[in-house]
Design a protein around this motif. Structure first.
Motif, short mmCIF file in Angstrom:
data_model
loop_
_atom_site.label_atom_id
_atom_site.label_comp_id
_atom_site.label_asym_id
_atom_site.label_seq_id
_atom_site.Cartn_x
_atom_site.Cartn_y
_atom_site.Cartn_z
N PHE A 76 0.82 -1.22 0.00
CA PHE A 76 0.00 0.00 0.00
C PHE A 76 0.85 1.26 0.00
O PHE A 76 0.46 2.27 -0.60
CB PHE A 76 -0.99 -0.01 1.16
N GLY A 77 2.01 1.22 0.65
CA GLY A 77 2.90 2.37 0.63
C GLY A 77 3.35 2.70 -0.78
O GLY A 77 3.37 3.86 -1.19
N LEU A 79 1.79 1.83 -3.57
CA LEU A 79 0.61 2.28 -4.30
C LEU A 79 0.38 3.77 -4.07
O LEU A 79 0.20 4.53 -5.02
CB LEU A 79 -0.60 1.46 -3.86
N ILE A 80 0.42 4.18 -2.82
CA ILE A 80 0.20 5.58 -2.48
C ILE A 80 1.35 6.45 -2.98
O ILE A 80 1.13 7.50 -3.61
CB ILE A 80 0.01 5.74 -0.95
N PHE A 81 2.58 6.04 -2.72
CA PHE A 81 3.74 6.84 -3.08
C PHE A 81 3.90 6.97 -4.60
O PHE A 81 3.85 8.08 -5.14
CB PHE A 81 5.01 6.22 -2.48
N SER A 82 4.09 5.87 -5.27
CA SER A 82 4.39 5.92 -6.71
C SER A 82 3.21 6.43 -7.53
O SER A 82 3.38 7.27 -8.42
CB SER A 82 4.84 4.55 -7.22
N PHE A 83 2.02 5.95 -7.24
CA PHE A 83 0.90 6.32 -8.09
C PHE A 83 0.46 7.77 -7.87
O PHE A 83 0.00 8.42 -8.80
CB PHE A 83 -0.25 5.32 -7.93
N SER A 84 0.67 8.30 -6.67
CA SER A 84 0.40 9.73 -6.48
C SER A 84 1.42 10.56 -7.27
O SER A 84 1.08 11.59 -7.85
CB SER A 84 0.39 10.11 -5.00
N ILE A 85 2.66 10.10 -7.32
CA ILE A 85 3.68 10.80 -8.12
C ILE A 85 3.31 10.75 -9.60
O ILE A 85 3.43 11.75 -10.31
CB ILE A 85 5.08 10.20 -7.87
N TYR A 86 2.84 9.60 -10.08
CA TYR A 86 2.45 9.50 -11.49
C TYR A 86 1.34 10.50 -11.81
O TYR A 86 1.39 11.18 -12.83
CB TYR A 86 1.96 8.08 -11.82
N LEU A 87 0.35 10.55 -10.95
CA LEU A 87 -0.76 11.47 -11.18
C LEU A 87 -0.29 12.92 -11.13
O LEU A 87 -0.69 13.74 -11.97
CB LEU A 87 -1.88 11.23 -10.16
N THR A 105 1.64 11.77 -0.82
CA THR A 105 2.83 11.03 -1.27
C THR A 105 3.75 10.64 -0.12
O THR A 105 4.15 9.47 -0.03
CB THR A 105 3.59 11.85 -2.33
N PRO A 106 4.09 11.55 0.80
CA PRO A 106 4.97 11.15 1.91
C PRO A 106 4.37 10.10 2.84
O PRO A 106 5.11 9.35 3.48
CB PRO A 106 5.21 12.46 2.68
N ILE A 107 3.05 10.02 2.89
CA ILE A 107 2.43 8.97 3.71
C ILE A 107 2.79 7.60 3.14
O ILE A 107 3.14 6.68 3.87
CB ILE A 107 0.90 9.17 3.79
N ILE A 113 8.97 3.01 4.47
CA ILE A 113 10.05 3.05 5.46
C ILE A 113 9.73 2.13 6.64
O ILE A 113 10.60 1.37 7.09
CB ILE A 113 10.29 4.50 5.93
N ILE A 114 8.51 2.19 7.13
CA ILE A 114 8.12 1.34 8.25
C ILE A 114 8.25 -0.14 7.88
O ILE A 114 8.68 -0.96 8.68
CB ILE A 114 6.69 1.68 8.73
N SER A 115 7.90 -0.46 6.64
CA SER A 115 8.03 -1.84 6.18
C SER A 115 9.50 -2.29 6.23
O SER A 115 9.80 -3.39 6.69
CB SER A 115 7.48 -1.95 4.76
N TRP A 116 10.41 -1.43 5.78
CA TRP A 116 11.84 -1.74 5.85
C TRP A 116 12.29 -1.91 7.30
O TRP A 116 13.04 -2.85 7.62
CB TRP A 116 12.68 -0.64 5.19
#
Length: 128
Positions: A76-77, A79-87, A105-107, A113-116
């Protein structure tokens, strides 16, 4: 969860290559250099996430909630990060105002980051 993680990792990898190719060729003609650079950042981090998901899908047993969260946060991170940048990269081309996505995007990045961090803690606990 293991299969889902591996499939999404492979899908993220597939779309990273496709989107990267479009960025290098077709999108170069319609996006400003700054927007194209942002787009390429989204593609790059999506590919990092693809490798991450394939790796954790391979090594984790997904027997605990924390193992599942490692995967979900990256899915989900990204999805939110990359796809918001694409839009955001296409907002000028489409003539729409999508600046409300900027704070979102930072969310997605924080979730990645939390996943890592959770993966690091998993390794420390399990002494892999």
């Amino acid at each position: 969860m293991k299969t889902l993680t591996l499939v999404i990792g492979a899908v993220y990898g597939l779309f990273s290559v496709i989107l990267g190719a479009f960025g290098a060729h077709a999108f170069r003609k319609i996006l400003s250099p700054e927007r194209l650079e942002s787009f390429e950042t989204g593609v790059r981090y999506q590919m990092f996430a693809a490798f991450f998901l394939l790796f954790v899908g391979w090594i984790l047993k997904f027997e605990t909630k924390s193992e599942n969260w490692i995967s979900w946060l990256m899915i989900f991170g990204t999805l939110i990060f990359s796809f918001s940048i694409y839009l955001l990269a296409f907002q000028d081309h489409w003539g729409v105002k999508l600046s409300f996505l900027g704070p979102i995007t930072p969310i997605g990045g924080l979730m990645m980051i939390i996943s890592w961090v959770m993966l690091i803690l998993y390794f420390l606990r399990n002494k892999m």
